[in-house]
Motif scaffolding. Structure first.
Motif, mmCIF file in Angstrom:
data_model
loop_
_atom_site.group_PDB
_atom_site.id
_atom_site.type_symbol
_atom_site.label_atom_id
_atom_site.label_comp_id
_atom_site.label_asym_id
_atom_site.label_seq_id
_atom_site.Cartn_x
_atom_site.Cartn_y
_atom_site.Cartn_z
ATOM 1 N N ASP A 80 12.599 25.459 -14.404
ATOM 2 C CA ASP A 80 12.430 25.571 -12.962
ATOM 3 C C ASP A 80 13.555 24.848 -12.221
ATOM 4 O OD1 ASP A 80 11.293 26.009 -10.439
ATOM 5 O OD2 ASP A 80 9.997 24.255 -10.594
ATOM 6 N N LEU A 81 13.879 23.657 -12.636
ATOM 7 C CA LEU A 81 14.940 22.892 -11.985
ATOM 8 C C LEU A 81 16.295 23.579 -12.119
ATOM 9 C CD1 LEU A 81 13.927 19.262 -13.035
ATOM 10 C CD2 LEU A 81 13.684 20.315 -10.771
ATOM 11 N N ALA A 82 16.466 24.328 -13.209
ATOM 12 C CA ALA A 82 17.727 25.045 -13.418
ATOM 13 C C ALA A 82 17.826 26.308 -12.578
ATOM 14 C CB ALA A 82 17.883 25.402 -14.898
ATOM 15 N N GLY A 83 16.719 26.740 -11.990
ATOM 16 C CA GLY A 83 16.743 27.936 -11.168
ATOM 17 C C GLY A 83 16.307 29.197 -11.877
ATOM 18 N N ILE A 84 15.659 29.059 -13.042
ATOM 19 C CA ILE A 84 15.182 30.230 -13.789
ATOM 20 C C ILE A 84 13.944 30.793 -13.103
ATOM 21 C CG2 ILE A 84 14.338 31.076 -16.003
ATOM 22 C CD1 ILE A 84 17.255 30.130 -16.062
ATOM 23 N N ASP A 85 13.963 32.093 -12.832
ATOM 24 C CA ASP A 85 12.851 32.759 -12.148
ATOM 25 C C ASP A 85 11.898 33.488 -13.080
ATOM 26 O OD1 ASP A 85 13.636 32.400 -9.218
ATOM 27 O OD2 ASP A 85 15.460 33.262 -10.069
ATOM 28 N N ALA A 86 12.393 33.925 -14.245
ATOM 29 C CA ALA A 86 11.550 34.684 -15.169
ATOM 30 C C ALA A 86 12.071 34.511 -16.580
ATOM 31 C CB ALA A 86 11.524 36.172 -14.795
ATOM 32 N N VAL A 87 11.163 34.607 -17.560
ATOM 33 C CA VAL A 87 11.549 34.523 -18.969
ATOM 34 C C VAL A 87 10.871 35.635 -19.751
ATOM 35 C CG1 VAL A 87 11.846 32.011 -18.854
ATOM 36 C CG2 VAL A 87 9.676 32.958 -19.679
ATOM 37 N N SER A 88 11.517 36.009 -20.842
ATOM 38 C CA SER A 88 10.888 36.856 -21.850
ATOM 39 C C SER A 88 10.286 35.966 -22.923
ATOM 40 C CB SER A 88 11.915 37.789 -22.495
ATOM 41 O OG SER A 88 11.368 38.361 -23.682
ATOM 42 N N ASP A 118 20.380 35.108 -6.795
ATOM 43 C CA ASP A 118 19.094 35.447 -6.186
ATOM 44 C C ASP A 118 17.971 35.431 -7.216
ATOM 45 O OD1 ASP A 118 20.092 36.043 -3.484
ATOM 46 O OD2 ASP A 118 21.107 37.721 -4.472
ATOM 47 N N LEU A 119 18.300 35.824 -8.444
ATOM 48 C CA LEU A 119 17.347 35.823 -9.550
ATOM 49 C C LEU A 119 18.063 35.379 -10.818
ATOM 50 C CD1 LEU A 119 15.540 39.255 -8.972
ATOM 51 C CD2 LEU A 119 14.517 36.985 -8.662
ATOM 52 N N ALA A 120 17.357 34.650 -11.681
ATOM 53 C CA ALA A 120 17.915 34.230 -12.968
ATOM 54 C C ALA A 120 16.854 34.399 -14.048
ATOM 55 C CB ALA A 120 18.387 32.784 -12.906
ATOM 56 N N ILE A 121 17.267 34.958 -15.192
ATOM 57 C CA ILE A 121 16.353 35.329 -16.276
ATOM 58 C C ILE A 121 16.950 34.848 -17.597
ATOM 59 C CG2 ILE A 121 15.326 37.271 -17.525
ATOM 60 C CD1 ILE A 121 15.573 38.888 -14.909
ATOM 61 N N VAL A 122 16.091 34.393 -18.538
ATOM 62 C CA VAL A 122 16.528 34.051 -19.892
ATOM 63 C C VAL A 122 15.457 34.475 -20.890
ATOM 64 C CG1 VAL A 122 17.914 32.074 -19.121
ATOM 65 C CG2 VAL A 122 15.530 31.716 -19.853
ATOM 66 N N ASN A 123 15.831 34.442 -22.170
ATOM 67 C CA ASN A 123 14.856 34.588 -23.248
ATOM 68 C C ASN A 123 14.438 33.197 -23.688
ATOM 69 O OD1 ASN A 123 13.415 35.834 -25.562
ATOM 70 N ND2 ASN A 123 14.958 34.707 -26.736
ATOM 71 N N VAL A 165 21.474 36.822 -12.420
ATOM 72 C CA VAL A 165 22.176 36.212 -13.544
ATOM 73 C C VAL A 165 21.231 36.167 -14.735
ATOM 74 C CG1 VAL A 165 23.208 34.089 -14.451
ATOM 75 C CG2 VAL A 165 23.807 34.888 -12.161
ATOM 76 N N VAL A 166 21.709 36.634 -15.887
ATOM 77 C CA VAL A 166 20.914 36.649 -17.112
ATOM 78 C C VAL A 166 21.602 35.785 -18.158
ATOM 79 C CG1 VAL A 166 19.701 38.077 -18.787
ATOM 80 C CG2 VAL A 166 20.325 39.046 -16.573
ATOM 81 N N GLY A 167 20.830 34.904 -18.794
ATOM 82 C CA GLY A 167 21.326 34.098 -19.900
ATOM 83 C C GLY A 167 20.680 34.518 -21.204
ATOM 84 N N GLY A 168 21.207 33.997 -22.308
ATOM 85 C CA GLY A 168 20.738 34.385 -23.633
ATOM 86 C C GLY A 168 19.599 33.518 -24.154
ATOM 87 N N ASP A 169 19.665 33.197 -25.454
ATOM 88 C CA ASP A 169 18.587 32.473 -26.117
ATOM 89 C C ASP A 169 18.519 31.024 -25.640
ATOM 90 O OD1 ASP A 169 17.323 34.331 -27.810
ATOM 91 O OD2 ASP A 169 18.994 34.244 -29.222
#
Length: 308
Positions: free
Chosen positions: A77-85, A43-48, A9-13
């Motif tokens: 981290d609590l939201a489940g974000i695994d990586a950021v740009s 399984d993975l979540a990413i945002v900017n 799952v990818v989120g925006g700004d």
């Protein structure tokens, strides 16, 4: 042989300063509370990450500067974000000391970072993510106009001896993707590009996104416009030009900046299998909630495939 399926799952700004930073100090779960289930179920979540974090560094001279609290990393981290740009026009709002501090806060919470670093080599190094037997590399690049106040984000480009962000360049991007492809199943490229408030991707956006797919990326996503933009399928890959705002106390932004969407993509080892959207609407405090049926129909029109 890896044979699993991974749901990304990818989120925006995501901007964790100003009133949102104040809310995080009261409750780190608050900004993502209404969407965290979707993020954590993936399984993975990413945002900017459209800000820096922590208390170190000094403000640079530009019109808009965003610095969230150190506990912003906890909120992610609590939201489940695994990586950021961190490749964007706010990562160095408080200088390179703050950039390094934010990276440390994030990595201390187990959140991978790409798109900025202590030098060009570090900034171009992908975030490597492993789930269900599949291997992913996240790369990130910036290409934004000079700001109205005159600030040129390109001056933040990392060099061999200077900290900074990754400014997009086709040769470097081709090399980065090729190197990553040697060790992963899928490369994801996260762009911070285009023009604020514009709902159609520019020719430059299309050129860079399509080249990323041509060079071997499976998924390309974008932010910076603060509004949703369309999608494009290309050579087995997917481009989502603009994911809009995800967490952002927009103030005077146009109403359409309150529409956002989480992009869910299913990968097998061999290919991008399917994708779907989870429409969200930013509430008056800048926190996202799930969109209702009417809002979802409007949002899905805005992320529809672009012509041509």
């Amino acid at each position: 042989v890896p044979s699993g399926i991974v749901r990304l799952v990818v989120g925006g700004d995501v901007m964790l300063a100003r009133t949102i930073g104040t809310a995080i100090l009261r409750d780190p779960k608050a900004p993502f509370a209404r969407v965290a289930e979707t993020l954590r179920d993936a399984d993975l979540a990413i945002v900017n990450l459209e800000c820096t974090l922590g208390w170190k560094g000094s403000a640079v001279s530009k019109a808009y500067r965003f610095r969230g609290p150190a506990s912003g990393a906890t909120a992610l981290d609590l939201a489940g974000i695994d990586a950021v740009s961190q490749s964007n026009n706010h990562a160095l709002d408080y200088g390179s000391t703050a950039l390094a501090h934010a990276r440390q806060l994030l990595t201390d919470r187990g959140i991978a970072v790409t798109g900025a670093g202590r030098n060009a080599e570090a900034a171009h190094r992908p975030a490597l993510l492993y789930r269900n037997g599949l291997r992913f590399a996240l790369l990130a690049y910036t290409n934004v106009p000079v700001e109205r106040g005159g600030f040129d984000t390109r001056t933040w480009t990392a060099t061999a001896t200077r900290p900074g962000i990754t400014w997009v360049g086709l040769t470097a991007m081709r090399q980065d993707i090729a190197a990553a492809k040697k060790v992963v199943d899928h490369v994801i490229v996260y762009f911070h590009f285009g023009y604020e408030g514009v709902t159609r991707p520019s020719e430059s956006q299309k050129t860079h996104a399509r080249k990323a797919i041509d060079y071997g990326a499976t998924l390309v996503v974008g932010t910076h416009a603060h509004v949703l933009q369309g999608t494009e399928r290309r050579a087995g890959g997917l481009i989502a030009y603009g994911l809009g705002n995800f967490v952002f106390d927009g103030g005077g932004w146009p109403a359409i900046s309150h529409d956002g969407a989480m992009l869910e993509v299913r990968f097998s080892q061999a290919k991008l299998e399917t994708f779907r959207w989870h429409p969200v609407v930013l509430m008056s405090n800048g926190f996202p909630r799930r969109a209702n049926a009417a809002e979802s129909r409007r949002i899905l029109r805005r992320v529809a495939p672009i012509p041509g």
